[in-house]
Design a protein around this motif. Structure first.
Motif, short mmCIF file in Angstrom:
data_model
loop_
_atom_site.label_atom_id
_atom_site.label_comp_id
_atom_site.label_asym_id
_atom_site.label_seq_id
_atom_site.Cartn_x
_atom_site.Cartn_y
_atom_site.Cartn_z
N ASN A 64 0.83 -1.21 0.00
CA ASN A 64 0.00 0.00 0.00
C ASN A 64 0.86 1.26 0.00
O ASN A 64 1.78 1.35 -0.80
CB ASN A 64 -1.00 -0.04 1.15
CG ASN A 64 -1.93 -1.26 1.02
OD1 ASN A 64 -1.90 -1.95 0.02
ND2 ASN A 64 -2.75 -1.51 2.01
N THR A 65 0.64 2.22 0.91
CA THR A 65 1.37 3.49 0.80
C THR A 65 2.88 3.31 0.99
O THR A 65 3.67 4.05 0.41
CB THR A 65 0.89 4.52 1.84
OG1 THR A 65 1.02 3.96 3.14
CG2 THR A 65 -0.56 4.92 1.59
N GLY A 68 -8.88 -4.65 -5.07
CA GLY A 68 -8.88 -3.58 -4.07
C GLY A 68 -9.40 -3.98 -2.71
O GLY A 68 -9.52 -3.15 -1.82
N ILE A 75 -8.71 -5.45 0.63
CA ILE A 75 -7.46 -5.73 1.34
C ILE A 75 -7.57 -7.01 2.19
O ILE A 75 -8.66 -7.44 2.57
CB ILE A 75 -6.97 -4.53 2.17
CG1 ILE A 75 -7.99 -4.15 3.25
CG2 ILE A 75 -6.64 -3.37 1.27
CD1 ILE A 75 -7.46 -3.04 4.18
N ALA A 90 1.35 -4.34 4.14
CA ALA A 90 1.04 -3.23 5.05
C ALA A 90 0.39 -3.79 6.32
O ALA A 90 -0.30 -4.83 6.29
CB ALA A 90 0.11 -2.25 4.36
N ASP A 91 0.59 -3.08 7.43
CA ASP A 91 0.14 -3.63 8.72
C ASP A 91 -1.38 -3.78 8.82
O ASP A 91 -1.88 -4.82 9.26
CB ASP A 91 0.69 -2.78 9.90
CG ASP A 91 0.42 -1.28 9.78
OD1 ASP A 91 -0.15 -0.83 8.76
OD2 ASP A 91 0.81 -0.55 10.71
N GLY A 92 -2.12 -2.77 8.39
CA GLY A 92 -3.57 -2.86 8.48
C GLY A 92 -4.11 -4.01 7.65
O GLY A 92 -4.97 -4.80 8.10
N SER A 93 -3.59 -4.17 6.44
CA SER A 93 -4.05 -5.25 5.55
C SER A 93 -3.68 -6.62 6.11
O SER A 93 -4.44 -7.59 5.97
CB SER A 93 -3.43 -5.07 4.17
OG SER A 93 -3.85 -3.85 3.60
N ASN A 145 3.46 0.86 9.82
CA ASN A 145 3.36 2.33 9.97
C ASN A 145 2.26 2.69 10.97
O ASN A 145 1.97 3.87 11.17
CB ASN A 145 3.15 3.02 8.62
CG ASN A 145 1.84 2.63 7.96
OD1 ASN A 145 1.00 1.95 8.54
ND2 ASN A 145 1.64 3.07 6.72
N SER A 157 -0.87 2.65 10.99
CA SER A 157 -1.86 3.59 10.45
C SER A 157 -2.60 2.95 9.27
O SER A 157 -2.06 2.10 8.58
CB SER A 157 -1.13 4.84 9.96
OG SER A 157 -1.99 5.69 9.25
N TYR A 158 -3.83 3.38 9.08
CA TYR A 158 -4.50 3.22 7.80
C TYR A 158 -4.11 4.46 6.98
O TYR A 158 -4.92 5.34 6.72
CB TYR A 158 -6.02 3.19 7.99
CG TYR A 158 -6.61 1.87 8.45
CD1 TYR A 158 -5.89 0.69 8.46
CD2 TYR A 158 -7.96 1.80 8.84
CE1 TYR A 158 -6.46 -0.52 8.86
CE2 TYR A 158 -8.54 0.60 9.23
CZ TYR A 158 -7.79 -0.56 9.25
OH TYR A 158 -8.36 -1.73 9.63
N ALA A 159 -2.83 4.51 6.61
CA ALA A 159 -2.29 5.76 6.09
C ALA A 159 -3.03 6.23 4.84
O ALA A 159 -3.29 7.42 4.67
CB ALA A 159 -0.80 5.57 5.79
N ILE A 160 -3.38 5.30 3.97
CA ILE A 160 -4.02 5.74 2.72
C ILE A 160 -5.37 6.39 3.00
O ILE A 160 -5.78 7.31 2.30
CB ILE A 160 -4.15 4.56 1.72
CG1 ILE A 160 -4.51 5.10 0.34
CG2 ILE A 160 -5.16 3.53 2.18
CD1 ILE A 160 -4.32 4.14 -0.76
C1 LIG Z 1 -12.09 -5.53 2.49
C2 LIG Z 1 -11.75 -4.08 2.60
N1 LIG Z 1 -12.11 -3.40 3.70
C3 LIG Z 1 -11.79 -2.11 3.82
C4 LIG Z 1 -11.11 -1.45 2.83
C5 LIG Z 1 -10.83 0.04 2.94
N2 LIG Z 1 -9.41 0.27 3.12
C6 LIG Z 1 -8.63 0.62 2.07
S1 LIG Z 1 -7.07 0.85 2.50
C7 LIG Z 1 -7.41 0.51 4.13
C8 LIG Z 1 -6.35 0.59 5.16
C9 LIG Z 1 -4.99 0.25 4.66
O1 LIG Z 1 -4.06 0.31 5.73
P1 LIG Z 1 -2.71 -0.47 5.60
O2 LIG Z 1 -2.96 -1.80 5.05
O3 LIG Z 1 -2.01 -0.39 6.92
O4 LIG Z 1 -1.92 0.35 4.49
P2 LIG Z 1 -1.36 1.85 4.57
O5 LIG Z 1 -2.45 2.70 4.04
O6 LIG Z 1 -1.05 2.15 6.00
O7 LIG Z 1 -0.16 1.88 3.71
C10 LIG Z 1 -8.73 0.20 4.30
C11 LIG Z 1 -9.34 -0.16 5.60
C12 LIG Z 1 -10.75 -2.20 1.69
N3 LIG Z 1 -10.10 -1.66 0.67
N4 LIG Z 1 -11.06 -3.51 1.61
#
Ligand SMILES: Cc1ncc(C[n+]2csc(CCOP(=O)(O)OP(=O)(O)O)c2C)c(N)n1
Ligand SMILES: [Mg+2]
Length: 518
Positions: free
Chosen positions: A361-362, A385, A387, A411-414, A439, A441-444
């Motif tokens: 991701n970011t 798209g 995650i 990415a951590d959130g994913s 990071n 964060s849900y930075a994006i």
């Molecule tokens: C199944 C699903 N749920 C929610 C989202 C919305 N969404 C897009 S990016 C994101 C957070 C991403 O955070 P991370 O993976 O940590 O990447 P970062 O932005 O920090 O680089 C979310 C919740 C999505 N794309 N797909």
């Protein structure tokens, strides 16, 4: 033999030899049949999203379907998000969804639900086997449907009594129809456009992102001056030294508009006309520039590479493909561990033949540049798209391609959607190295919050987009699932740990502590 045994024998005859599984009571005869058919490898996944994402990665790398075994409607529902990604990737995939026995359905037992409706939302082919005598033929049809170009999700719904009843026999594989060739008139018409002298962009997708497609497309670009681009999220992009390099269309509409600006003709080869990921107030949804004409050389289900080769012969018969030169960044020997520094470390160390599952991701924006001249490798992306795909994809890439190193850049959130993929990696002894871009964060989404023109963000809004309270401990999470892990705070630490992880067999995880972008 019973229906389950005939089904599994039919699958293995048809080249389906791995089943990513999360079974329940209605699938117990399928599970029991695995002992009778040792050619089928059952791989246990602890959440259905891991199983379906794994079946996607296997199909992308093996070019033939894996099966995924799911428990009734709720099991399928848990797996749907990654089946959505598989649908977007056009991955050949066979989902087998167990159901109640045919005569039990009218009692509306607690797990009863509308499986057909759920299956229909992601599948190009759905069949409910009615009798054990039919199940093998249904399965053979399902495998052929999954493989029909360009590839799709096929779902077989398997009532428990169809599984357990006798009277079934295995079926032979069915022929799969070949991808249709593109008519010569289409090739000649696109060739005339390319030689018109007007600015052209050739947008590649699907099979065109593999080496033969890239080589033909590069010949076209070299011979005619057309610009080459690839769809934003290719299912499988071959890249690295000795392969023609192609930039991917940017995720952000503004950047994509810059890449396409000035184009008078947009030629699609296995890709669809580009659209913005989301609507933003006042911004266009279509990314095709004003006054730009769209030409379809080949649909995703056509013989895309054949069409590109024919186009190269027609439009640029003497041109040679421009192959990427070998080049690696240096490992930074000082400074902070930023996304850019982490990308340099990865670019410096990426092994030949690696399979990269990219859900960084970011933190990943520097990865394409830093790895472009690395030894040849495959790059798998988040096609739909949705995650939570990266760790399952990496897991099954290692199942499909034993002997090739697999790198999950995550990415951590994913990662937190499907972390139990790590347990499956440990259990199966898979050679996967995971780098978590931590990071916190849900930075994006912090960025998107500003971009969509919402109210100025307050503390309550930012609170929904940060992951620091409490900070996730990925080293503890990984070791708790049997995957050795370490934490890197500097580029040097990342390099040491990555070298070691790549040198040792089996799964490893490195938590790279990076700041949020921007
Ligand atoms: C199944 C699903 N749920 C929610 C989202 C919305 N969404 C897009 S990016 C994101 C957070 C991403 O955070 P991370 O993976 O940590 O990447 P970062 O932005 O920090 O680089 C979310 C919740 C999505 N794309 N797909
Ligand atoms: Mg993050």
């Amino acid at each position: 033999m019973n229906g389950a045994q005939a089904l599994i024998r039919t699958l293995t005859r048809g080249g389906v030899e791995v089943c990513f599984s999360n079974p329940g009571t209605s699938e117990m005869h399928f599970v029991a049949a695995l002992d009778a058919v040792p050619q089928m490898r059952g791989v246990l996944c602890l959440f259905e999203g891991v199983a379906t994402g794994a079946a996607d990665g296997y199909g992308r790398m093996a070019g033939r379907p894996a099966a995924v075994l799911l428990h009734l409607g709720p099991g399928l529902a848990n797996g749907l998000a990654n089946l959505h990604n598989a649908r977007r990737a056009r991955t050949p995939l066979l989902a087998v969804v167990g159901d109640h026995a045919t005569y039990h359905k009218r009692y509306d037992a607690p797990l009863e639900s509308d499986i057909d409706a759920l299956a229909g939302s992601v599948s190009g082919w759905v069949r409910r086997s009615a009798r054990s005598a039919d199940v093998a033929a249904d399965a053979a049809e399902g495998v052929a449907a999954a493989l029909t170009p360009p590839g799709q999700v096929a779902t077989l719904i398997l009532p428990a009594d169809v599984s357990w009843s006798d009277g079934a026999e295995p079926a032979a594989p069915l022929p799969v129809r070949a991808a249709p060739g593109v008519p010569g008139a289409t090739v000649r018409s696109v060739s005339r456009t390319l030689r018109s002298g007007e600015p052209c962009v050739l947008l590649l997708g699907g099979a065109a992102a593999r080496r033969p497609g890239l080589e033909a497309a590069s010949r076209v670009a070299q011979g005619t001056g057309a610009r080459l681009l690839c769809e934003t999220f290719p299912a499988r992009l071959e890249r690295g030294a000795g392969i023609p390099a192609v930039d991917r269309l940017a995720y952000l509409g503004e950047f994509a508009a810059g890449q396409l600006s000035g184009a008078r003709h947009l030629i699609l080869a296995g890709a669809r006309a580009p659209v913005s990921f989301f609507a933003y107030p006042g911004q266009p949804s279509s990314l095709v520039p004003e006054g730009c004409e769209v030409h379809v050389l080949a649909e995703p289900g056509d013989d895309v590479c054949g069409a590109l080769a024919a186009l190269a012969d027609e439009a640029a018969p003497d041109a040679k493909p421009l192959l990427r030169e070998a080049e690696r960044p240096e490992v930074p020997d000082s400074g902070d561990l930023t996304g850019a520094a982490a990308a340099a470390v990865i670019g410096a160390l990426l092994p030949e033949g690696a399979i990269v599952s990219d859900e960084a991701n970011t933190s990943g924006v520097w990865l394409p540049g830093a790895t472009a001249g690395a030894p040849p490798h495959d790059w798998l992306t988040l096609t739909g798209g949705s995650i939570g795909l990266g760790l399952p994809l990496a897991t099954s890439a290692a199942v499909a391609c034993p002997g090739r190193p697999v790198l999950a850049l995550e990415a951590d959130g994913s990662a937190m959607y499907t972390p139990s993929a790590l347990w499956t990696q440990a259990r199966e002894g898979l050679d996967v190295t995971t780098v978590i871009f931590s990071n916190r964060s849900y930075a994006i989404l912090n960025m998107e919050l500003d971009r969509v023109g919402a109210e100025p963000a307050g503390a309550a809004a930012r609170n929904l987009l940060e992951l620091a309270r409490p900070g996730l401990d990925f080293v503890a999470l990984a070791t708790g699932m049997g995957v050795p892990a370490g934490r890197a705070r500097t580029p040097g630490e990342l390099a040491v740990q990555l070298r070691q992880a790549l040198a040792e067999p089996g799964p490893h995880l490195i938590e790279a502590m990076v700041p949020p972008l921007g």
